[in-house]
Design a protein around this motif. Structure first.
Motif, PDB file in Angstrom:
ATOM      1  N   ARG A 296       3.908   2.005  -0.725  1.00 21.54           N
ATOM      2  CA  ARG A 296       5.353   2.232  -0.795  1.00 21.54           C
ATOM      3  C   ARG A 296       5.598   3.421  -1.708  1.00 21.54           C
TER       4      ARG A 296
ATOM      5  N   GLU B 120      12.326   5.615  -3.027  1.00 18.37           N
ATOM      6  CA  GLU B 120      12.144   4.809  -1.823  1.00 18.37           C
ATOM      7  C   GLU B 120      13.471   4.558  -1.117  1.00 18.37           C
TER       8      GLU B 120
ATOM      9  N   ARG C 193       5.646   4.615   6.855  1.00 18.57           N
ATOM     10  CA  ARG C 193       6.429   3.375   6.742  1.00 18.57           C
ATOM     11  C   ARG C 193       7.913   3.630   6.985  1.00 18.57           C
ATOM     12  N   TYR C 194       8.374   4.825   6.649  1.00 21.68           N
ATOM     13  CA  TYR C 194       9.800   5.130   6.697  1.00 21.68           C
ATOM     14  C   TYR C 194      10.178   6.032   7.882  1.00 21.68           C
TER      15      TYR C 194
END
Length: 250
Positions: free
Chosen positions: A111, A129, A160-161
């Motif tokens: 993350r 984030e 992930r994003y």
């Protein structure tokens, strides 16, 4: 579609250039001379023949022979970015994330703690984030972007994003400073940002321990989890420093 040489010819060229100790010219010369080379390098034929190196060439699935990386065709100076992660590979939180998702890809399970982007006009922006999806959109709005070890780490962390299409867009824009230095300097072994910067720029990465005047050496993820104002300032300076070194090496 660009004409492609036989696979053996490519492999001989690749291996001989990897053994050579001579630089391969400036980035501009590399761009001008590398279209055929890059197209063949991105082909499935070569991808299947080269050792994957633990996912090092994962980006090839985003780049086809008729869709070259944009940094080879766009001479705009890239925006340089750097990301800092929340976990170290051995952290319990990361192991739990991997177990929960059934994934084995350590970087993609990470993350974002902080990211910095250094624009061609020297303007610096910071992203957390909470704004990671906006960071992805911002990077995709740039003609080209650059990072040190960006193919293997920074782009993977941002996966992930990002959607699959956005990931492909990032890889197409990415000039990986480490890969270019390896090719230009004829080195097969990966070298760190600090090693290149110390040798070529006479500069080094920031040492968080000495920077804060502490005796305890803590990693960026450990400082992020502790989260004091001093820790957060140190992480910002560390990330900005890496951006500056990558920009200097480029």
């Amino acid at each position: 579609m660009l004409a492609m040489p036989p696979s053996w010819q490519f492999l001989q060229t690749f291996l001989s250039s990897s053994r050579s100790a001579q630089p391969k010219g400036t980035l501009g010369a590399l761009r001008a001379a590398s279209a055929d080379f890059a197209a063949f390098f991105a082909s499935e034929e070569v991808q299947l023949r080269l050792p994957l190196g633990g996912g090092r060439f994962d980006f090839l699935r985003f780049v086809s022979a008729d869709t070259l990386p944009l940094w080879l065709t766009d001479y705009t100076r890239p925006s340089v970015y750097d990301t800092e992660s929340r976990y170290m590979p051995g952290d319990a939180e990361l192991k739990a994330e991997l177990a929960a998702t059934g994934s084995y890809h350590v970087t993609r399970a990470q993350r974002l703690a902080l990211a910095c982007v250094l624009a061609p006009d020297a303007q610096l922006t910071e992203w957390t984030e909470a704004t990671a999806p906006d960071l992805v959109s911002f990077l995709l709005s740039q003609p080209t972007v650059a990072a040190f070890n960006g193919h293997v780490f920074d782009n993977q962390l941002l996966a992930r994003y990002a959607s699959e299409a956005q990931q492909r867009g990032l890889y197409l824009r990415m000039l990986d400073v480490m890969d270019v230095l390896q090719y230009r300097r004829g080195e097969r072994k990966m070298r760190s940002l600090n090693a290149h910067a110390t040798e070529l720029l006479n500069r080094s990465k920031l040492d968080l321990t000495s920077l804060l005047g502490e005796k305890e050496a803590l990693s960026v993820p450990a400082r992020f989890r502790r989260g004091t104002p001093t820790d957060m300032l140190a992480i910002r300076l560390y990330c900005e420093g890496d951006c500056s070194l990558a920009d200097g090496l480029m």
